[in-house]
Motif scaffolding. Structure first.
Motif, PDB file in Angstrom:
ATOM      1  N   ALA A 104       1.477   6.002   2.226  1.00  0.00           N
ATOM      2  CA  ALA A 104       2.140   5.686   0.963  1.00  0.00           C
ATOM      3  C   ALA A 104       3.618   5.422   1.194  1.00  0.00           C
ATOM      4  N   THR A 105       4.152   4.501   0.425  1.00  0.00           N
ATOM      5  CA  THR A 105       5.580   4.200   0.464  1.00  0.00           C
ATOM      6  C   THR A 105       6.182   4.541  -0.896  1.00  0.00           C
ATOM      7  N   GLY A 106       7.440   4.224  -1.076  1.00  0.00           N
ATOM      8  CA  GLY A 106       8.085   4.488  -2.354  1.00  0.00           C
ATOM      9  C   GLY A 106       8.900   5.761  -2.313  1.00  0.00           C
ATOM     10  N   CYS A 107       9.407   6.152  -3.471  1.00  0.00           N
ATOM     11  CA  CYS A 107      10.303   7.297  -3.582  1.00  0.00           C
ATOM     12  C   CYS A 107       9.642   8.566  -3.050  1.00  0.00           C
ATOM     13  N   SER A 108      10.344   9.258  -2.154  1.00  0.00           N
ATOM     14  CA  SER A 108       9.805  10.485  -1.570  1.00  0.00           C
ATOM     15  C   SER A 108      10.727  11.675  -1.799  1.00  0.00           C
ATOM     16  N   VAL A 109      11.638  11.555  -2.766  1.00  0.00           N
ATOM     17  CA  VAL A 109      12.568  12.642  -3.059  1.00  0.00           C
ATOM     18  C   VAL A 109      11.786  13.879  -3.494  1.00  0.00           C
ATOM     19  N   GLY A 110      12.032  14.990  -2.836  1.00  0.00           N
ATOM     20  CA  GLY A 110      11.361  16.236  -3.164  1.00  0.00           C
ATOM     21  C   GLY A 110       9.954  16.346  -2.625  1.00  0.00           C
ATOM     22  N   LEU A 111       9.525  15.360  -1.829  1.00  0.00           N
ATOM     23  CA  LEU A 111       8.146  15.348  -1.339  1.00  0.00           C
ATOM     24  C   LEU A 111       8.074  15.553   0.171  1.00  0.00           C
ATOM     25  N   ARG A 112       9.099  16.129   0.725  1.00  0.00           N
ATOM     26  CA  ARG A 112       9.140  16.351   2.172  1.00  0.00           C
ATOM     27  C   ARG A 112       7.966  17.234   2.605  1.00  0.00           C
ATOM     28  N   GLY A 113       7.309  16.813   3.672  1.00  0.00           N
ATOM     29  CA  GLY A 113       6.199  17.588   4.206  1.00  0.00           C
ATOM     30  C   GLY A 113       4.867  17.313   3.540  1.00  0.00           C
ATOM     31  N   ILE A 114       4.846  16.412   2.569  1.00  0.00           N
ATOM     32  CA  ILE A 114       3.602  16.093   1.871  1.00  0.00           C
ATOM     33  C   ILE A 114       2.993  14.834   2.487  1.00  0.00           C
ATOM     34  N   GLN A 115       1.747  14.931   2.900  1.00  0.00           N
ATOM     35  CA  GLN A 115       1.048  13.770   3.448  1.00  0.00           C
ATOM     36  C   GLN A 115       0.532  12.915   2.287  1.00  0.00           C
ATOM     37  N   ARG A 116       1.066  11.705   2.186  1.00  0.00           N
ATOM     38  CA  ARG A 116       0.724  10.829   1.061  1.00  0.00           C
ATOM     39  C   ARG A 116       0.068   9.554   1.582  1.00  0.00           C
ATOM     40  N   PHE A 117      -1.020   9.186   0.944  1.00  0.00           N
ATOM     41  CA  PHE A 117      -1.750   7.988   1.335  1.00  0.00           C
ATOM     42  C   PHE A 117      -2.000   7.120   0.107  1.00  0.00           C
ATOM     43  N   GLN A 118      -1.942   5.825   0.325  1.00  0.00           N
ATOM     44  CA  GLN A 118      -2.255   4.879  -0.747  1.00  0.00           C
ATOM     45  C   GLN A 118      -3.715   4.468  -0.607  1.00  0.00           C
ATOM     46  N   LEU A 119      -4.475   4.614  -1.684  1.00  0.00           N
ATOM     47  CA  LEU A 119      -5.882   4.227  -1.697  1.00  0.00           C
ATOM     48  C   LEU A 119      -6.045   2.972  -2.549  1.00  0.00           C
ATOM     49  N   ARG A 120      -6.953   2.113  -2.122  1.00  0.00           N
ATOM     50  CA  ARG A 120      -7.171   0.868  -2.863  1.00  0.00           C
ATOM     51  C   ARG A 120      -8.595   0.385  -2.639  1.00  0.00           C
ATOM     52  N   PHE A 121      -9.202  -0.154  -3.693  1.00  0.00           N
ATOM     53  CA  PHE A 121     -10.509  -0.792  -3.525  1.00  0.00           C
ATOM     54  C   PHE A 121     -10.665  -1.904  -4.557  1.00  0.00           C
ATOM     55  N   ALA A 122     -11.503  -2.858  -4.214  1.00  0.00           N
ATOM     56  CA  ALA A 122     -11.828  -3.941  -5.143  1.00  0.00           C
ATOM     57  C   ALA A 122     -12.813  -3.393  -6.169  1.00  0.00           C
ATOM     58  N   SER A 123     -12.370  -3.287  -7.405  1.00  0.00           N
ATOM     59  CA  SER A 123     -13.205  -2.664  -8.434  1.00  0.00           C
ATOM     60  C   SER A 123     -14.367  -3.581  -8.816  1.00  0.00           C
ATOM     61  N   PRO A 124     -15.601  -3.065  -8.735  1.00  0.00           N
ATOM     62  CA  PRO A 124     -16.756  -3.874  -9.144  1.00  0.00           C
ATOM     63  C   PRO A 124     -17.041  -3.794 -10.645  1.00  0.00           C
ATOM     64  N   PHE A 125     -16.107  -3.228 -11.405  1.00  0.00           N
ATOM     65  CA  PHE A 125     -16.307  -3.080 -12.849  1.00  0.00           C
ATOM     66  C   PHE A 125     -16.555  -4.434 -13.515  1.00  0.00           C
ATOM     67  N   LYS A 126     -17.520  -4.441 -14.426  1.00  0.00           N
ATOM     68  CA  LYS A 126     -17.794  -5.610 -15.256  1.00  0.00           C
ATOM     69  C   LYS A 126     -17.622  -5.205 -16.718  1.00  0.00           C
ATOM     70  N   PRO A 127     -16.966  -6.025 -17.521  1.00  0.00           N
ATOM     71  CA  PRO A 127     -16.787  -5.667 -18.931  1.00  0.00           C
ATOM     72  C   PRO A 127     -18.121  -5.400 -19.614  1.00  0.00           C
ATOM     73  N   LEU A 128     -18.123  -4.426 -20.496  1.00  0.00           N
ATOM     74  CA  LEU A 128     -19.332  -4.109 -21.254  1.00  0.00           C
ATOM     75  C   LEU A 128     -19.676  -5.244 -22.216  1.00  0.00           C
ATOM     76  N   ASN A 129     -18.649  -5.808 -22.809  1.00  0.00           N
ATOM     77  CA  ASN A 129     -18.823  -6.884 -23.787  1.00  0.00           C
ATOM     78  C   ASN A 129     -18.781  -8.236 -23.074  1.00  0.00           C
ATOM     79  N   PRO A 130     -19.844  -9.024 -23.140  1.00  0.00           N
ATOM     80  CA  PRO A 130     -19.827 -10.338 -22.475  1.00  0.00           C
ATOM     81  C   PRO A 130     -18.669 -11.224 -22.930  1.00  0.00           C
ATOM     82  N   ALA A 131     -18.183 -11.010 -24.150  1.00  0.00           N
ATOM     83  CA  ALA A 131     -17.078 -11.832 -24.655  1.00  0.00           C
ATOM     84  C   ALA A 131     -15.792 -11.603 -23.880  1.00  0.00           C
TER      85      ALA A 131
END
Length: 389
Positions: free
Chosen positions: A103-130
């Motif tokens: 993970a990147t970005g602001c790390s103020v006060g987060l020293r010693g914390i292992q941070r990871f960025q997670l990402r996935f292509a969402s397979p969500f499909k709208p419930l409403n066809p419209a």
């Protein structure tokens, strides 16, 4: 009598619910704090309401979309009336590949914390066809994101945090909820990015979150469904890593979504909604200038308040039977909150028999007494998770 008992919540709720007097047991002993923060918040509320009204107006009135949008909304009302969450919140597929990077970005006060960025292509499909065509035109919103604070030594109880509207920055939520302290006390943290926020905002969006309202009522209605879908994928991910105890909290919009998740997914160990919105239509009727726009819009479509609630109830936690016991729910509210007024939180508490309701002498944005509710929140989490070693 039988038909009355079967009527959904939006028909039981008084038409003038949004106008009713309000208050809490803290008001008398904390008059300056409660009424002072409430007065400040009324001013701030107008700014947010103006943003919502402007974004929604452009989406609805551009090309005469209002009639089309309302016609599309009618698709959801029978589903909400049936109250069957399994027909609305479809199970996401298993085995979705999740990318992990530092993970990147602001790390103020987060020293010693292992941070990871997670990402996935969402397979969500709208419930409403419209909604399908509009959904397919998006790009960034189709990628789900979360920041994972993970000790990495063994599976640990994990708190999922859902941010509020336009408040997606992880460091803001970390500060608001003292998440670094929770991490150092043994919890892992997963900060979820709500649809249309942060890296999920589409190119051209004026600010993070504007797409939630700026693409019309149809998109507004599908977004919570999309959020729940992606949250359940992240829960799958955590369980695949051996995590046994998973809880959820969120502020404002995040509290609303946390409550909704607890009516959909029984795997949660606990749920802690903080200043949650509960009946969005009534909120918009309370705020100015949405209090002008929404009634005008409803009149143009021949819809009353109860019907309008019903058209958008498909993503409301009051619509479905809770999946977790009320004893596992702690609701936290501000006595001076003028975004989500106290009567909204009482609605949620009544929906969960045996749930707890904690008031602090502040408002939606000014959390006086935050230290006290964070201590109660931590004790509540410990109660429903195994002892940390």
């Amino acid at each position: 009598m039988e038909s009355e008992l079967q009527a959904p919540w939006w028909e039981h709720l008084p038409e003038d619910f949004w106008r009713q007097a309000d208050g809490t047991e803290l008001d008398a002993g904390n008059r300056l704090k409660v009424h002072g923060t409430a007065a400040i918040e009324r001013v701030l509320r107008t700014s947010l309401s103006s943003t919502v009204a402007t974004a929604m107006s452009v989406a609805l009135y551009k090309g005469g979309n209002a009639g089309h949008e309302f016609e599309a909304l009618r698709f959801y009302e029978p589903l909400a009336r049936a109250g069957d969450a399994t027909r609305v919140f479809l199970q996401p597929p298993k085995g979705i590949a999740i990318e992990t990077s530092p993970a990147t970005g602001c790390s103020v006060g987060l020293r010693g914390i292992q941070r990871f960025q997670l990402r996935f292509a969402s397979p969500f499909k709208p419930l409403n066809p419209a909604a399908q065509a509009q959904f397919e035109n998006m790009q960034n919103n189709l990628l789900a994101h979360a920041q994972h604070w993970c000790h990495g030594d063994r599976p640990r109880p994990t708190l999922i945090v859902i941010h509020g509207f336009a408040a997606d920055a992880p460091f803001l939520n970390a500060q608001a909820l003292s998440l670094a302290s929770l991490y150092r006390q043994g919890y892992d943290i997963l900060l979820f990015t709500y649809p249309h926020h942060g890296p999920r905002a589409e190119r051209g969006d004026l600010f993070s979150g504007v797409g939630l309202f700026g693409r019309g009522l149809l998109s507004f209605t599908e977004s919570p469904l999309h959020a729940i879908h992606d949250l359940r994928v992240f829960i799958d991910y955590l369980q695949e890593r051996g995590v046994e105890h998973i809880g959820v909290t969120g502020i404002s919009l995040g509290g609303y979504t946390a409550s909704l998740l607890a009516t959909v997914d029984e795997r949660l160990s606990f749920c802690i909604p903080i200043v949650p919105a509960v009946s969005p239509i009534d909120l918009f009727l309370e705020w100015w200038p949405t209090s002008v726009l929404l009634p005008r819009l409803m009149r143009s479509q021949g819809v009353n308040v109860a019907q309008m609630r019903g058209l958008t109830a498909v993503h409301n936690p009051l619509t479905y039977k809770p999946c977790i016991d009320g004893k596992r729910v702690l609701i936290i509210g501000g006595a001076g909150d003028r975004f989500s007024l106290p009567r909204h939180l009482r609605l949620l508490q009544r929906h969960w028999p045996d749930s707890q309701l904690h008031w602090f002498p502040g408002s939606h944005l000014i959390h006086l007494g935050r230290g006290e509710y964070l201590l109660r929140m931590r004790a509540f989490m410990d109660q429903w998770c195994e002892a940390l070693h």
